[in-house]
Scaffold this motif. Sequence first.
Motif, PDB file in Angstrom:
ATOM      1  N   TRP A 276      26.011  44.002  54.321  1.00 42.05           N
ATOM      2  CA  TRP A 276      24.725  44.520  53.941  1.00 42.05           C
ATOM      3  C   TRP A 276      24.800  45.827  53.644  1.00 42.05           C
ATOM      4  O   TRP A 276      24.349  46.357  52.535  1.00 42.05           O
ATOM      5  CB  TRP A 276      23.811  44.176  55.066  1.00 42.05           C
ATOM      6  N   SER A 277      25.453  46.731  54.291  1.00 43.35           N
ATOM      7  CA  SER A 277      25.472  48.129  54.033  1.00 43.35           C
ATOM      8  C   SER A 277      26.486  48.624  52.904  1.00 43.35           C
ATOM      9  O   SER A 277      26.290  49.831  52.417  1.00 43.35           O
ATOM     10  CB  SER A 277      25.719  49.041  55.310  1.00 43.35           C
ATOM     11  N   SER A 278      27.576  47.699  52.774  1.00 37.96           N
ATOM     12  CA  SER A 278      28.557  48.040  51.823  1.00 37.96           C
ATOM     13  C   SER A 278      28.430  47.431  50.558  1.00 37.96           C
ATOM     14  O   SER A 278      28.996  46.544  49.836  1.00 37.96           O
ATOM     15  CB  SER A 278      29.938  47.579  52.255  1.00 37.96           C
ATOM     16  N   THR A 279      27.153  47.875  49.738  1.00 35.65           N
ATOM     17  CA  THR A 279      26.663  47.257  48.564  1.00 35.65           C
ATOM     18  C   THR A 279      27.822  47.632  47.300  1.00 35.65           C
ATOM     19  O   THR A 279      28.427  47.016  46.536  1.00 35.65           O
ATOM     20  CB  THR A 279      25.448  47.599  48.045  1.00 35.65           C
ATOM     21  N   ARG A 280      28.309  48.875  47.549  1.00 30.71           N
ATOM     22  CA  ARG A 280      29.386  49.455  46.493  1.00 30.71           C
ATOM     23  C   ARG A 280      30.637  48.514  46.748  1.00 30.71           C
ATOM     24  O   ARG A 280      31.334  48.624  45.763  1.00 30.71           O
ATOM     25  CB  ARG A 280      29.560  50.861  46.780  1.00 30.71           C
ATOM     26  N   ARG A 281      31.051  48.511  47.935  1.00 27.56           N
ATOM     27  CA  ARG A 281      32.434  47.886  48.176  1.00 27.56           C
ATOM     28  C   ARG A 281      32.193  46.582  47.450  1.00 27.56           C
ATOM     29  O   ARG A 281      33.452  46.120  46.695  1.00 27.56           O
ATOM     30  CB  ARG A 281      32.700  47.495  49.487  1.00 27.56           C
ATOM     31  N   GLN A 282      31.244  45.735  47.512  1.00 28.89           N
ATOM     32  CA  GLN A 282      31.250  44.399  46.936  1.00 28.89           C
ATOM     33  C   GLN A 282      31.430  44.492  45.284  1.00 28.89           C
ATOM     34  O   GLN A 282      32.152  43.702  44.806  1.00 28.89           O
ATOM     35  CB  GLN A 282      29.986  43.863  47.246  1.00 28.89           C
ATOM     36  N   ARG A 283      30.671  45.553  44.608  1.00 30.53           N
ATOM     37  CA  ARG A 283      30.743  45.540  43.362  1.00 30.53           C
ATOM     38  C   ARG A 283      32.166  46.061  42.916  1.00 30.53           C
ATOM     39  O   ARG A 283      32.765  45.730  41.970  1.00 30.53           O
ATOM     40  CB  ARG A 283      29.786  46.430  42.917  1.00 30.53           C
ATOM     41  N   ILE A 284      32.831  46.726  43.797  1.00 31.20           N
ATOM     42  CA  ILE A 284      34.368  47.355  43.356  1.00 31.20           C
ATOM     43  C   ILE A 284      35.063  46.332  43.664  1.00 31.20           C
ATOM     44  O   ILE A 284      36.001  46.210  42.798  1.00 31.20           O
ATOM     45  CB  ILE A 284      34.593  48.348  44.500  1.00 31.20           C
ATOM     46  N   GLU A 285      34.976  45.251  44.496  1.00 28.78           N
ATOM     47  CA  GLU A 285      35.948  44.248  44.861  1.00 28.78           C
ATOM     48  C   GLU A 285      35.914  43.124  43.574  1.00 28.78           C
ATOM     49  O   GLU A 285      37.015  42.688  43.139  1.00 28.78           O
ATOM     50  CB  GLU A 285      35.610  43.747  45.963  1.00 28.78           C
ATOM     51  N   GLN A 286      34.773  43.113  43.127  1.00 28.17           N
ATOM     52  CA  GLN A 286      34.369  42.251  41.812  1.00 28.17           C
ATOM     53  C   GLN A 286      35.126  42.698  40.634  1.00 28.17           C
ATOM     54  O   GLN A 286      35.777  41.932  39.959  1.00 28.17           O
ATOM     55  CB  GLN A 286      32.840  41.758  41.770  1.00 28.17           C
ATOM     56  N   ALA A 287      34.952  44.212  40.463  1.00 26.67           N
ATOM     57  CA  ALA A 287      35.526  44.656  39.340  1.00 26.67           C
ATOM     58  C   ALA A 287      37.017  44.529  39.376  1.00 26.67           C
ATOM     59  O   ALA A 287      37.772  44.510  38.357  1.00 26.67           O
ATOM     60  CB  ALA A 287      34.983  46.073  39.040  1.00 26.67           C
ATOM     61  N   LEU A 288      37.472  44.794  40.628  1.00 25.78           N
ATOM     62  CA  LEU A 288      38.859  44.814  41.013  1.00 25.78           C
ATOM     63  C   LEU A 288      39.789  43.680  40.588  1.00 25.78           C
ATOM     64  O   LEU A 288      40.688  43.743  40.124  1.00 25.78           O
ATOM     65  CB  LEU A 288      39.289  45.317  42.299  1.00 25.78           C
ATOM     66  N   GLU A 289      38.829  42.578  40.658  1.00 24.36           N
ATOM     67  CA  GLU A 289      39.803  41.421  40.405  1.00 24.36           C
ATOM     68  C   GLU A 289      40.019  41.303  38.868  1.00 24.36           C
ATOM     69  O   GLU A 289      40.987  40.946  38.439  1.00 24.36           O
ATOM     70  CB  GLU A 289      38.720  40.062  40.828  1.00 24.36           C
ATOM     71  N   GLY A 290      39.122  41.785  38.083  1.00 24.77           N
ATOM     72  CA  GLY A 290      39.520  41.587  36.762  1.00 24.77           C
ATOM     73  C   GLY A 290      40.500  42.509  36.219  1.00 24.77           C
ATOM     74  O   GLY A 290      41.367  42.256  35.276  1.00 24.77           O
ATOM     75  N   ILE A 291      40.562  43.864  36.943  1.00 22.82           N
ATOM     76  CA  ILE A 291      41.439  44.924  36.758  1.00 22.82           C
ATOM     77  C   ILE A 291      42.789  44.561  37.161  1.00 22.82           C
ATOM     78  O   ILE A 291      43.819  44.670  36.354  1.00 22.82           O
ATOM     79  CB  ILE A 291      40.996  46.152  37.371  1.00 22.82           C
ATOM     80  N   THR A 292      42.904  43.903  38.321  1.00 20.98           N
ATOM     81  CA  THR A 292      44.269  43.508  38.498  1.00 20.98           C
ATOM     82  C   THR A 292      44.764  42.125  37.908  1.00 20.98           C
ATOM     83  O   THR A 292      46.203  42.053  37.429  1.00 20.98           O
ATOM     84  CB  THR A 292      43.975  42.671  40.285  1.00 20.98           C
ATOM     85  N   ALA A 293      43.843  41.277  37.236  1.00 21.25           N
ATOM     86  CA  ALA A 293      44.440  40.300  36.400  1.00 21.25           C
ATOM     87  C   ALA A 293      45.005  40.760  35.009  1.00 21.25           C
ATOM     88  O   ALA A 293      45.959  40.373  34.551  1.00 21.25           O
ATOM     89  CB  ALA A 293      43.097  39.381  35.989  1.00 21.25           C
ATOM     90  N   GLN A 294      44.268  41.836  34.631  1.00 24.08           N
ATOM     91  CA  GLN A 294      45.057  42.601  33.479  1.00 24.08           C
ATOM     92  C   GLN A 294      45.981  43.193  33.692  1.00 24.08           C
ATOM     93  O   GLN A 294      46.902  43.247  32.870  1.00 24.08           O
ATOM     94  CB  GLN A 294      43.640  43.454  33.095  1.00 24.08           C
ATOM     95  N   TYR A 295      46.450  43.841  34.901  1.00 17.34           N
ATOM     96  CA  TYR A 295      47.456  44.444  35.180  1.00 17.34           C
ATOM     97  C   TYR A 295      48.709  43.512  35.416  1.00 17.34           C
ATOM     98  O   TYR A 295      49.676  43.633  34.577  1.00 17.34           O
ATOM     99  CB  TYR A 295      47.349  45.274  36.542  1.00 17.34           C
ATOM    100  N   VAL A 296      48.375  42.389  35.870  1.00 16.25           N
ATOM    101  CA  VAL A 296      49.370  41.216  36.123  1.00 16.25           C
ATOM    102  C   VAL A 296      49.810  40.722  34.599  1.00 16.25           C
ATOM    103  O   VAL A 296      50.939  40.475  34.285  1.00 16.25           O
ATOM    104  CB  VAL A 296      48.866  40.086  36.814  1.00 16.25           C
TER     105      VAL A 296
END
Length: 632
Positions: A276-296
């Motif tokens: 509930w308090s980590s709203t930024r973390r949730q958005r970062i994790e969602q964006a990180l999935e796409g960035i990691t897929a591009q890195y792979v």
Amino acid sequence: MLSAEKITRRNAWRYYVRGVAFGDGRRPVGQSLKDAQEQAGLPPGRWMGLGLAALGLSAGSVVSERQLELMFGDLRHPDADRIERERLEAGDAPEAARRATALGQPIEETEQRGAIPLLGIDFTFRAQASLIVLWALGDEETQRVIEKAHERAIQTALRWLEEEVAEVRWSSGRKRAKPPGLVVAAFKHFENRDGFPLLHTHCLVLNRAQRPDGAWYALDTRRLLRTVVAAGTLYTLAMTTEVCETLGLATVPREVTPGLRPVMEIAGVDQELIDWSSTRRQRIEQALEGITAQYVKEHGRLPDERARHGLGWWAAQNTRPQKKTPKLLEQLRAWWKASAILRFGQEKIDGLLQRCRTDGSVIRARISPRVDTVLAAVDVAAIVYTVRRIFNRHHILAEARRHLLETLRGRAFAPGLDTSIAEQALARHSRRLTAVREDRPDPAPELLNYTGDFAWPKRWWIAGADGQPPRESSRYERAQVASLAVQKAIRAARTTLPTMPAGAPAETGTATLTEGTVLGEHDPAPPHAVDHSDRGVALTPKRRADAVHTHQQAAMPQEHLEGRTTDPATWLRTPENLARLAKFNLDADARRRLLERTQPDPEADAAAPAPVDQRQHRVPGPGQGGGAAPRR
């Protein structure tokens, strides 16, 4: 947690004056910093550090807008206007009067050489997620305790940097000296850019310090940046220990990423409250999935530890919202509590602290504030070696502080215990790689490279949970295997009772130990009083060794006793299952080698068989075992 950012642009002070000094908000144009802070109810910036006296400043005094401009914009004295005016009245030339206000080499000379001047470093200290939840939703006493612990932990980390790390350099880095102290401007903030709670403090460290003769020179900033992780773990350990001891709380390990190091959070704070308090973390994790897929896709492999940090930084920058106008802390706390009550209910929020104390009392009753430094040194050295292969002293020191955080669960410990464990890990379980030349002075201790003397553990695969595919064991998990054999050898060596002189008193389980006692390899007293505090029988070294293992697992809830973390896939870490795993891998490798010898490759040319080292790996068929393939 501690992060660091370089301050390089000469106009960077405007960003800190307009944003950081204003609670990461956006200050109205034309309004002074002091008026804006008072109107928004924000605390002003405060000066910290042992180097303030040379500048005529005192610890705790307010940071003004003009001082930030002079020091973090031009690297000049905070009272440069008065000094320059007096010099001009005395008849000095304007250039000479201005040069008299510079701290060390004038910034204009650095720019004339085409170099980019480094003005300072922004160290940002951030509390753990569960502590932030308690601070945001707790009563006034809880908020006061957490804020004071946050401030004192920052002072502890900065004092360690001043005494153990900071150095000034000159003559192109060939000469160095220990400065009297650092000059730091600290700004405390209460929320993130989404308006949710985030207790953190920006500490701007000026890139200038004095030599023993009083001359001002640049800091060795590389040395400071190398120790960010060690300083961050010291801050987390100091803050968590003070809060837990004051409020009667304890910590539990929670796994954020399967296979990686667990995060120690306050027992009783549910994961849904942290989310509930980590709203930024949730958005970062969602964006990180796409960035990691591009890195792979671009590199054909998963990112390593260093690449993961870089990808995480890009994800944070891409999801960073615009600045806002800050609100009064009282308004924020009222909004936070109303939001939490609407989502989780009045009863859960009002009983949060009591629930944490109840869980903490159960854990604290099973944890003794005593650590066997011998086994701790093994664990620390094995983890750092397996993760890094080649490491330095600050890596060992950071892991020693993490070990204390995981083992003591918020209990107090003797000062210097982290350093003692680190020194034992380097002396007994590490091998120095840096060669010393007779024609050159010995390098600084923190620059020496080490490696470990552990057997390099083989990889294995862990079955996926919740429909996830199998994953390869992480280096952190393999580190448990590397340390297990050495710990078993140490325990086995302790099974023989030492020869007691005639008439010597028997060693008892009720031996008196002061809180925070450090136990080493030859300590006669039992390392823990686990479940035997009222028993007056003698404890053999074997029983003491078993008590060490009991101590490491004592605070784990019943459903988590199968491993160090909460991930069901990490059941492989227990000694019993690790032994079964080793046998399983050996059998699987043997079957694989047998199949490779007995079954020819149908695609191979019978007339000209390919050399062994060029044969293609074949995926085993059904029933051929699932062990890890041997390294090629």
